[in-house]
Scaffold this active site. Structure first.
Site, short mmCIF file in Angstrom:
data_model
loop_
_atom_site.label_atom_id
_atom_site.label_comp_id
_atom_site.label_asym_id
_atom_site.label_seq_id
_atom_site.Cartn_x
_atom_site.Cartn_y
_atom_site.Cartn_z
N LYS B 83 -10.51 -11.07 0.87
CA LYS B 83 -9.74 -10.72 2.07
C LYS B 83 -10.64 -10.65 3.30
O LYS B 83 -10.16 -10.67 4.42
CB LYS B 83 -8.98 -9.40 1.87
CG LYS B 83 -7.70 -9.59 1.09
CD LYS B 83 -6.86 -8.33 1.04
CE LYS B 83 -7.37 -7.33 0.03
NZ LYS B 83 -7.13 -7.67 -1.37
N CYS B 172 3.07 5.07 -1.50
CA CYS B 172 1.97 4.64 -2.35
C CYS B 172 1.16 5.74 -3.01
O CYS B 172 0.70 5.54 -4.12
CB CYS B 172 1.10 3.60 -1.66
SG CYS B 172 -0.09 4.20 -0.50
N MET B 173 0.97 6.88 -2.39
CA MET B 173 0.21 7.87 -3.15
C MET B 173 0.68 9.31 -2.98
O MET B 173 -0.06 10.23 -3.24
CB MET B 173 -1.30 7.72 -2.97
CG MET B 173 -1.83 7.49 -1.60
SD MET B 173 -0.89 8.39 -0.52
CE MET B 173 -1.72 8.91 0.76
N MET B 357 -1.18 2.51 -8.20
CA MET B 357 0.28 2.45 -8.01
C MET B 357 1.10 2.51 -9.31
O MET B 357 2.23 2.97 -9.29
CB MET B 357 0.66 1.20 -7.23
CG MET B 357 0.08 1.18 -5.84
SD MET B 357 0.39 2.72 -4.97
CE MET B 357 -1.21 2.99 -4.26
N GLY B 394 -4.46 2.77 -1.65
CA GLY B 394 -4.21 1.41 -1.20
C GLY B 394 -4.59 1.09 0.23
O GLY B 394 -5.03 -0.01 0.53
N GLN B 395 -4.42 2.03 1.14
CA GLN B 395 -4.58 1.72 2.55
C GLN B 395 -5.88 2.30 3.12
O GLN B 395 -6.39 3.30 2.61
CB GLN B 395 -3.39 2.26 3.34
CG GLN B 395 -2.07 1.63 2.92
CD GLN B 395 -0.94 2.14 3.79
OE1 GLN B 395 -0.70 1.61 4.86
NE2 GLN B 395 -0.27 3.18 3.34
S1 SF4 Z 1 -11.97 -2.77 2.06
FE1 SF4 Z 1 -10.68 -3.74 0.48
S2 SF4 Z 1 -9.91 -5.61 1.47
FE2 SF4 Z 1 -11.68 -4.94 2.66
S3 SF4 Z 1 -13.42 -6.05 1.78
FE3 SF4 Z 1 -13.30 -4.06 0.75
S4 SF4 Z 1 -12.11 -4.43 -1.10
FE4 SF4 Z 1 -11.73 -6.18 0.29
#
Ligand code: SF4
Lengths: 89, 770
Positions: B83, B172-173, B357, B394-395
């Protein structure tokens, strides 16, 4: 053209084969195979999308555990407003 | 030979990769000379996930032109996940929103900021005057910076006088949060990412770390490749990339976690494998309310009334949960349950549990979290270097903002809650307002917020930094309500989304390094960054938008920060909530240089890696060993939580389990990773993963179009057989990033009665060839 430096973490024993297969992909240059099973490669492609596609292909090679990106330069496409992948490619 | 700029760039790319891989000496020599001419580098946390990787951002001529994994960043040590490529794209899509838009009938027309903000203020004022402050709301996210979340909480809870403040983190959490509170008396983990390097046994419950937390998974794999003792156990309903690296994959029925975890605890109790002294010193026992509803009816009342029990009573209650009983409900063979109990109690192993999740988005998500802690508390495998339960998030700032700042309908900063008078008083003192201004009534939780729009009770909703009209379950009910213009909806965004489609006002926002910010990741690490580039067009920061709105409501005095010292002054005010609580944050400037600090930050400016232990946490005196000092009587809780079925299970008519999740390359609803052409490329739109035997029985071949239907809707997807994820028989899986496929139309809006977090992982569907 965007350029990136990536590290491919390989299942032990599969690094040589992965390096060979990676090197055959157009736009991927293998720069080194480290003794601990990591392959260092540079990806160059016409757009960020094409580059990410190549990375995804590397990820799908048999024995590849993960692809991680150490460096990503997209200075020429950023100026054309094409870093979103909406450029010609 | 003349070297071109391209040669230099390639050499730099290779050099960075060699360095991050731990072999800098092998890097090409010309890279040193290259050093990215003309690029100015500065640090920031990654914009995407809760791992919170440290990134270096390269700016040239006012634009971001390069990114690097930050070699000085302890989270990711110079490497980003795939990403990382999309960091380049988050900001520079051609369809960036650049000016405010106001709805005129079916059209959105350009407006000035004044027009847009005046309109929003007049609608909010009108609703507040006619139907009271509880008829307006704000819905933000775990991508809000600390400053944005804090501004929203202060404005709505301390100014407008409603607790209708929610983050998408509810989806999510929220279950993880409740369990932290009811087990340890304080939110956020005791351990940290270092445990991934130091532990040797990692048990994953329903977590596809390789795709959802890739950099952490890489740390785990590095540990495994160095240490042959390391074992990874993947307990799940679907084979994934994570499974490929696991030593053992244990397939489980959906909802089977409740039974399996109880079965393991049963064996530990039966064979007296628990740590008697630890339990006596650090644990108390509780039983909660059982047979609660699933929230399927609007305004359904539910809650958890704990009852104290003792160890003997707990043991007696646990007697029926034999491995054979667990096998029936979980599909995990009784012998495997016994084996897992041995593994959890093996004194020669450092055992960690990891989950996300699969456990949290669960109609009994709080219970599963509790049951995981039970195992660590029974065995004393907690509060040690390399041995802890770790709830993954997650965020990027679900922890730092949504949880710590308290952007939930019941919360205030630093673990405080609106229902508690003393907490309201402390908050009012810091905010310099009348305590009566803060309502003691818990606001609407996420699902109820959208239901209240449908019922006509919620008149105004402001959405920032998230895309609920794609991401909430049983989506069509709420989309229809919004399309019928039942509420006035404002959306602050950077790109057009499924939520801007239903907005009355769209406000263009600044994103990531177009503004100054602070995020807090899964391991309590707060990371600060500076503004590096200008936002496009008239786009503005979300804090600016909220404060300009506040001024129009006559509440500008709540934000008395100077222009120059804006972030520092707001940070110091927020920080005062944390001092002396065990969640202490550092002065603002401290964060300028470091790659984040994990709280509680000590008086000497050092971070804390492990909480509740005398070797690290400043709140535990030397010699005290482990002390759960935030829990009543310094004792953490072991909960009796039995098995209860999901809200909806497959039957004759709808014979498959339907599970949703994410993919490595896309993040959430893909508003930042999926700028359109991407969808047609390597990873096309959402597919439906199905087991080959199920597919054969239905006459479905790979890439066939299939119609998936639940009681709530249907959708056409492309079947994927033996793709990268392989669900177990009777299960199908799809991803929620694709805005052309609103897969959440099918999901049931059942939720956990305690955490109010919906279950996106389990409902019943049928599959037909389309
Ligand atoms: S924070 Fe998450 S999306 Fe960003 S580089 Fe690290 S693992 Fe990948």
């Amino acid at each position: 053209m965007p350029v990136s430096g990536v590290v491919i973490r390989c299942q032990p024993g599969s690094e040589v084969q992965i390096a060979e297969q990676a090197g055959q992909l157009e736009g991927v240059e293998v720069h080194g195979v480290l003794p601990d099973g990591q392959v260092i490669a540079v990806i160059e492609a016409v757009s960020v999308n094409a580059e990410a596609d190549l990375a995804t292909k590397l990820q799908q090679l048999e024995g590849a555990i993960s692809i991680q990106v150490a460096y990503h330069n997209f200075e020429d496409v950023a100026h054309e407003g094409g870093a979103d992948g909406t450029d010609k490619a | 030979m003349e070297l071109t700029r391209r040669d230099f760039l390639k050499a730099s790319a290779a050099a960075a990769a060699f360095a991050a891989a731990g072999a800098p000496v092998l890097a090409p020599r010309i890279a040193e000379a290259a050093d990215d001419k003309g690029i100015k580098w500065d640090k920031a946390p990654c914009r995407y996930c809760g791992v919170g990787c440290c990134v270096l951002v390269g700016v040239k001529n006012g634009k971001i032109v390069a990114t690097k994994g930050d070699p000085a960043g302890p989270v990711n040590k110079g490497l980003n996940c795939i990403k990382g490529y999309f960091l380049s794209k988050a900001l520079y899509g051609k369809d960036r929103l650049t000016h405010p838009l106001i709805r005129k009938g079916n059209k959105m027309v350009k407006a000035s900021w004044d027009e847009a903000l005046d309109l929003i203020a007049s609608k909010y004022k009108e609703a507040i005057a006619k139907t009271g402050p509880d008829s307006v709301a704000i819905y933000g996210s775990g991508q809000w910076t600390v400053f944005e979340g804090y501004t929203a909480v202060k404005l709505f809870k301390g100014g407008i006088g409603t607790n209708n403040v929610e983050p998408n983190a509810r989806l999510c959490m929220a279950s993880a949060v409740v369990a932290f509170m009811n087990t340890f008396g304080s939110d956020e983990p005791m351990g940290c990412y270092d445990d991934l390097d130091l532990g040797d046994t990692f048990i994953l419950w329903g977590a596809n770390m390789a795709e959802a937390h890739p950099v952490l998974f890489s740390r785990l794999i590095d540990n495994k490749l160095k240490n042959p003792k390391v074992k990874i156990i993947d307990i799940a309903t679907r084979r994934t990339r994570t499974t490929q690296m696991a030593d053992d994959y244990i397939p489980m029925y959906p909802q089977g976690d409740l039974a399996a975890l109880n079965g393991i605890a049963h064996v530990i109790l039966r064979d007296k494998l628990y740590d008697e002294a630890f339990v006596a010193k650090h644990v108390s026992f509780k039983r909660g309310t059982e047979n609660q509803p699933y929230g399927l009816k609007d305004k359904e009342a539910a809650g958890d009334k704990p009852e104290n029990i003792d160890f003997a009573k707990y043991k007696e209650l646990m007697k029926p949960f034999t491995p054979e009983w667990a096998e029936k409900l979980s599909g995990i063979p009784a012998a495997k349950i016994e084996e897992l109990a041995k593994l959890y109690t093996d004194k020669s192993r450092k055992v960690n549990t990891l989950w996300t999740m699969g456990v949290n988005q669960h109609v009994r998500g709080v219970w599963v979290n509790n049951l995981i802690y039970n195992l660590h508390l029974l065995t004393g495998k907690i509060g040690k270097k390399g041995e802890n339960p770790l709830s993954l998030t997650g965020q990027p700032s679900a922890c730092g903002t949504a949880r710590e700042v308290g952007t939930f309908a019941h919360r205030l900063p630093a673990d405080m809650v609106v229902m508690n008078e003393a907490h309201r008083k402390k908050t009012a003192e810091i905010w310099k307002i009348d305590p009566a201004k803060i309502s003691p009534k818990v606001g609407l939780h996420t699902i109820e917020m959208y239901r209240a729009i449908d019922r006509g009770e919620l008149k105004c909703l402001w959405i920032q930094c998230t895309n609920p009209f794609q991401s909430i379950p049983n989506l069509s009910r709420y989309r229809k309500a919004a399309e019928a213009r039942k509420a006035f909806i404002v959306v602050s965004e950077i790109y057009p989304t499924k939520s801007t489609e239903v907005a009355d006002v769209i406000l263009p926002s600044a994103c990531w390094v177009e503004k100054e910010g602070m995020y807090g990741n899964t391991e309590r690490r707060n990371q600060q960054w500076f503004k590096m580039v200008e936002p496009p067009g008239q786009a503005k920061e979300d804090t600016w938008q909220l404060i300009e709105f506040a001024k129009r409501l006559g509440l500008g005095h709540l934000f008395p920060y100077s222009q120059k010292g804006f972030y520092k002054e707001m940070w110091e005010e927020y920080r005062s909530f944390t001092i002396g609580t065990g969640k202490d944050l550092a002065p603002y400037e401290t964060y300028f240089k470091v790659r984040g600090l994990r709280w509680p930050v000590k008086a000497n400016g050092q971070e804390t890696r492990w909480r509740y232990v005398d070797f690290d946490d400043p709140y535990v005196k030397p010699g005290e060993g482990l002390k759960f000092y935030k829990a009543p009587g310094n004792k953490a809780s072991i909960w009796y939580r039995p098995y209860e079925p999901p809200a909806e299970s497959p039957d004759k008519e709808y014979p498959f389990w339907y599970c949703t999740g994410r993919l490595l390359e896309h993040w959430h609803t893909a508003t930042m990773t999926g700028r359109v052409p991407e969808l047609k490329r390597a990873m096309p739109g959402a597919t439906l993963e199905i087991h080959p035997e199920d597919a054969a029985r239905l006459g479905i071949k790979n890439r066939d179009k299939v119609k998936v239907s639940s009681r709530r809707g249907s959708i056409i997807l492309t079947a994927e057989i033996n793709g990268r994820g392989k669900p177990e028989k009777g299960n199908v899986f799809t991803t929620f990033f694709d805005e052309t496929k609103l897969i959440n139309d099918l999901c049931i809006d059942a939720f956990d009665p305690i955490s109010k977090e919906p279950d996106f992982k389990k409902c019943a569907v049928k599959i037909e060839k389309a």
